[in-house]
Each structure stands twice: as C-alpha cells, then as structure tokens.
Scaffold this motif. Structure first.
Motif, PDB file in Angstrom:
ATOM      1  N   ILE A  81       0.839  -1.197   0.000  1.00 44.47           N
ATOM      2  CA  ILE A  81       0.000   0.000   0.000  1.00 44.47           C
ATOM      3  C   ILE A  81       0.875   1.249   0.000  1.00 44.47           C
ATOM      4  N   LEU A  82       1.944   1.224   0.760  1.00 41.51           N
ATOM      5  CA  LEU A  82       2.881   2.341   0.780  1.00 41.51           C
ATOM      6  C   LEU A  82       3.477   2.566  -0.614  1.00 41.51           C
ATOM      7  N   ALA A  83       3.864   1.494  -1.273  1.00 39.35           N
ATOM      8  CA  ALA A  83       4.407   1.600  -2.640  1.00 39.35           C
ATOM      9  C   ALA A  83       3.359   2.182  -3.588  1.00 39.35           C
ATOM     10  N   SER A  84       2.109   1.824  -3.394  1.00 36.10           N
ATOM     11  CA  SER A  84       1.024   2.365  -4.210  1.00 36.10           C
ATOM     12  C   SER A  84       0.955   3.877  -4.075  1.00 36.10           C
ATOM     13  N   HIS A  85       1.067   4.369  -2.848  1.00 31.77           N
ATOM     14  CA  HIS A  85       1.031   5.814  -2.615  1.00 31.77           C
ATOM     15  C   HIS A  85       2.243   6.506  -3.235  1.00 31.77           C
ATOM     16  N   VAL A  86       3.415   5.885  -3.131  1.00 39.97           N
ATOM     17  CA  VAL A  86       4.630   6.468  -3.710  1.00 39.97           C
ATOM     18  C   VAL A  86       4.495   6.570  -5.229  1.00 39.97           C
ATOM     19  N   VAL A  87       4.087   5.477  -5.863  1.00 34.16           N
ATOM     20  CA  VAL A  87       3.931   5.480  -7.322  1.00 34.16           C
ATOM     21  C   VAL A  87       2.876   6.510  -7.730  1.00 34.16           C
ATOM     22  N   GLY A  88       1.750   6.529  -7.050  1.00 41.37           N
ATOM     23  CA  GLY A  88       0.704   7.502  -7.364  1.00 41.37           C
ATOM     24  C   GLY A  88       1.202   8.929  -7.235  1.00 41.37           C
ATOM     25  N   CYS A  89       1.917   9.222  -6.156  1.00 38.41           N
ATOM     26  CA  CYS A  89       2.444  10.564  -5.925  1.00 38.41           C
ATOM     27  C   CYS A  89       3.398  10.966  -7.048  1.00 38.41           C
ATOM     28  N   VAL A  90       4.343  10.096  -7.385  1.00 40.60           N
ATOM     29  CA  VAL A  90       5.339  10.420  -8.412  1.00 40.60           C
ATOM     30  C   VAL A  90       4.676  10.599  -9.781  1.00 40.60           C
ATOM     31  N   MET A  91       3.754   9.717 -10.139  1.00 43.03           N
ATOM     32  CA  MET A  91       3.111   9.827 -11.451  1.00 43.03           C
ATOM     33  C   MET A  91       2.262  11.089 -11.537  1.00 43.03           C
ATOM     34  N   TYR A  92       1.554  11.428 -10.457  1.00 43.24           N
ATOM     35  CA  TYR A  92       0.763  12.661 -10.459  1.00 43.24           C
ATOM     36  C   TYR A  92       1.652  13.899 -10.535  1.00 43.24           C
ATOM     37  N   LEU A 150      -1.781   2.570  -8.464  1.00 46.14           N
ATOM     38  CA  LEU A 150      -3.014   2.741  -7.698  1.00 46.14           C
ATOM     39  C   LEU A 150      -3.897   1.498  -7.757  1.00 46.14           C
ATOM     40  N   GLY A 151      -3.825   0.768  -8.861  1.00 46.39           N
ATOM     41  CA  GLY A 151      -4.678  -0.413  -9.030  1.00 46.39           C
ATOM     42  C   GLY A 151      -4.360  -1.544  -8.079  1.00 46.39           C
ATOM     43  N   VAL A 152      -3.123  -1.633  -7.614  1.00 47.74           N
ATOM     44  CA  VAL A 152      -2.750  -2.713  -6.700  1.00 47.74           C
ATOM     45  C   VAL A 152      -3.366  -2.516  -5.319  1.00 47.74           C
ATOM     46  N   GLY A 164      -2.155  18.589  -6.860  1.00 46.95           N
ATOM     47  CA  GLY A 164      -2.937  18.497  -5.626  1.00 46.95           C
ATOM     48  C   GLY A 164      -3.103  17.050  -5.178  1.00 46.95           C
ATOM     49  N   MET A 165      -3.382  16.163  -6.149  1.00 49.81           N
ATOM     50  CA  MET A 165      -3.501  14.743  -5.800  1.00 49.81           C
ATOM     51  C   MET A 165      -2.157  14.182  -5.379  1.00 49.81           C
ATOM     52  N   ALA A 166      -1.079  14.616  -6.028  1.00 53.88           N
ATOM     53  CA  ALA A 166       0.264  14.195  -5.622  1.00 53.88           C
ATOM     54  C   ALA A 166       0.532  14.631  -4.185  1.00 53.88           C
ATOM     55  N   LEU A 167       0.098  15.819  -3.845  1.00 52.28           N
ATOM     56  CA  LEU A 167       0.282  16.328  -2.486  1.00 52.28           C
ATOM     57  C   LEU A 167      -0.490  15.477  -1.476  1.00 52.28           C
ATOM     58  N   LEU A 168      -1.717  15.117  -1.810  1.00 50.80           N
ATOM     59  CA  LEU A 168      -2.503  14.262  -0.906  1.00 50.80           C
ATOM     60  C   LEU A 168      -1.844  12.893  -0.721  1.00 50.80           C
ATOM     61  N   LEU A 169      -1.444  12.269  -1.827  1.00 49.75           N
ATOM     62  CA  LEU A 169      -0.818  10.949  -1.732  1.00 49.75           C
ATOM     63  C   LEU A 169       0.547  11.036  -1.052  1.00 49.75           C
TER      64      LEU A 169
END
Length: 187
Positions: free
Chosen positions: A74-85, A108-110, A165-170
């Motif tokens: 889940i942590l990796a999901s947040h990292v990937v989401g943050c970087v991609m955003y 995010l899908g994982v 903004g989404m990157a900031l949240l993640l």
C-alpha cells in the motif's frame, strides 16, 4: 469506534485516498489531454493504457500478496501515485503519457484488492459488513468532495494544479501510511 483501531483507520484513509486518485485521473486526464492538444482518440488511448494496467496488476495481486506484506504494498502504491501525479502535467508527449498512465494504473490499481483483503482481516468478525459499509461511505465522500474541490482549484490555478494536488494528498499521506509499516518484512 472502528476508527479507534489504528490499522483500520489507516486502511480507511488509504482506501479513500487511492480511490480519489483513481477517480480523479479518469476525470482530469481528458482536461489535461485537451489542454496539450491531444485528440479524443489519443486521450482514449491514455485511458485505455491506464485501465489495462489496473487489469494487469490485479491479475498479479495473488502472486504479489504471497511475497510482499499488505502495508509495504500500500505504501508503494502511494509512492507510485504521488510520483506519477507529479510528473504527468510536465509532459505533452503521447508515448510518455502512455507510460505514466500505465504506471499510475498499476500503482493505484494494486491498492484496492489489498485494502479489501486487509479490511476483512482487520475488522472484528461480527463487524465486517459495517467496516465495508464505512469504507464505501468514505469512498463515496471522496467521489463527491474531491472532484468539486479540485475543480474549483483547477479553475483558478489550471489543470496542472489538479494533478499536483492529488500528488500532495498521496505524498502527504506517506508518513501516515508508513507509520508501523515493517519494511524489513519484504526482504
């Protein structure tokens, strides 16, 4: 009182944020694509790349779940989401955007299948239905509040601000999600 359990609370927060990330991408990608001059077909290709990635990663989840504990995944999901955003608004190249869309979809899908498994494991046996219902209330809240709030921000600051903004949240949630995560468990 399900929020009193630290792991349940973390699971609820991460689920709401990731679902917000999934939903916002599908809503704001067409705006970004239009802003950079992509055709409707090209925007469709980007959305298809994103959707294909969520399918691919969910096929791989059983294999991953046997090798990586839930919280590090889940942590990796947040990292990937943050970087991609963070990166998405910086490109106008269709091939690069396809790669970013695919990586975001995988990242995010994982999370959602893992969160659902975690929910069923963490919830008290006689309260699983209540935990699922509470998760749905939180997700519906993000699906209602985030697009409107982000839309107001985007109207003032531009489309890139939506992604950042989404990157900031993640990214901001990383410390909360990481708290208590045993990263040594994945070695």
């Amino acid at each position: 009182d399900l929020f009193r359990n630290r792991d349940m609370r973390r699971m609820f927060v991460t689920s709401a944020l990731v679902m917000g990330g999934l939903d916002l991408f599908q809503l704001y990608l067409p705006l970004h694509g239009h802003a950079v001059g992509l055709s409707a077909s090209a925007i469709g290709v980007l959305l298809a790349s994103y959707s294909a990635a969520t399918f691919v990663i969910r096929v791989a989840v059983p294999w991953l779940a046997r090798r990586v504990p839930e919280w590090p995944m889940i942590l990796a999901s947040h990292v990937v989401g943050c970087v991609m955003y963070l990166l998405y608004p910086l490109t106008e190249s269709l091939p690069v955007m396809m790669v970013l869309s695919f990586l975001l979809g995988m990242g995010l899908g994982v999370s959602q299948p893992i969160v659902l498994a975690l929910l069923h494991r963490l919830a008290p046996p006689d309260r699983t239905g209540e935990a699922v219902g509470l998760r749905m209330v939180l997700i519906n809240g993000t699906q209602t509040l985030l697009p409107g709030g982000f839309g107001a921000i985007g109207g003032v600051l531009g489309v890139a601000a939506l992604f950042w903004g989404m990157a900031l949240l993640l990214g901001g949630s990383l410390f909360y999600v990481a708290r208590g995560t045993d990263m040594q468990a994945i070695k």
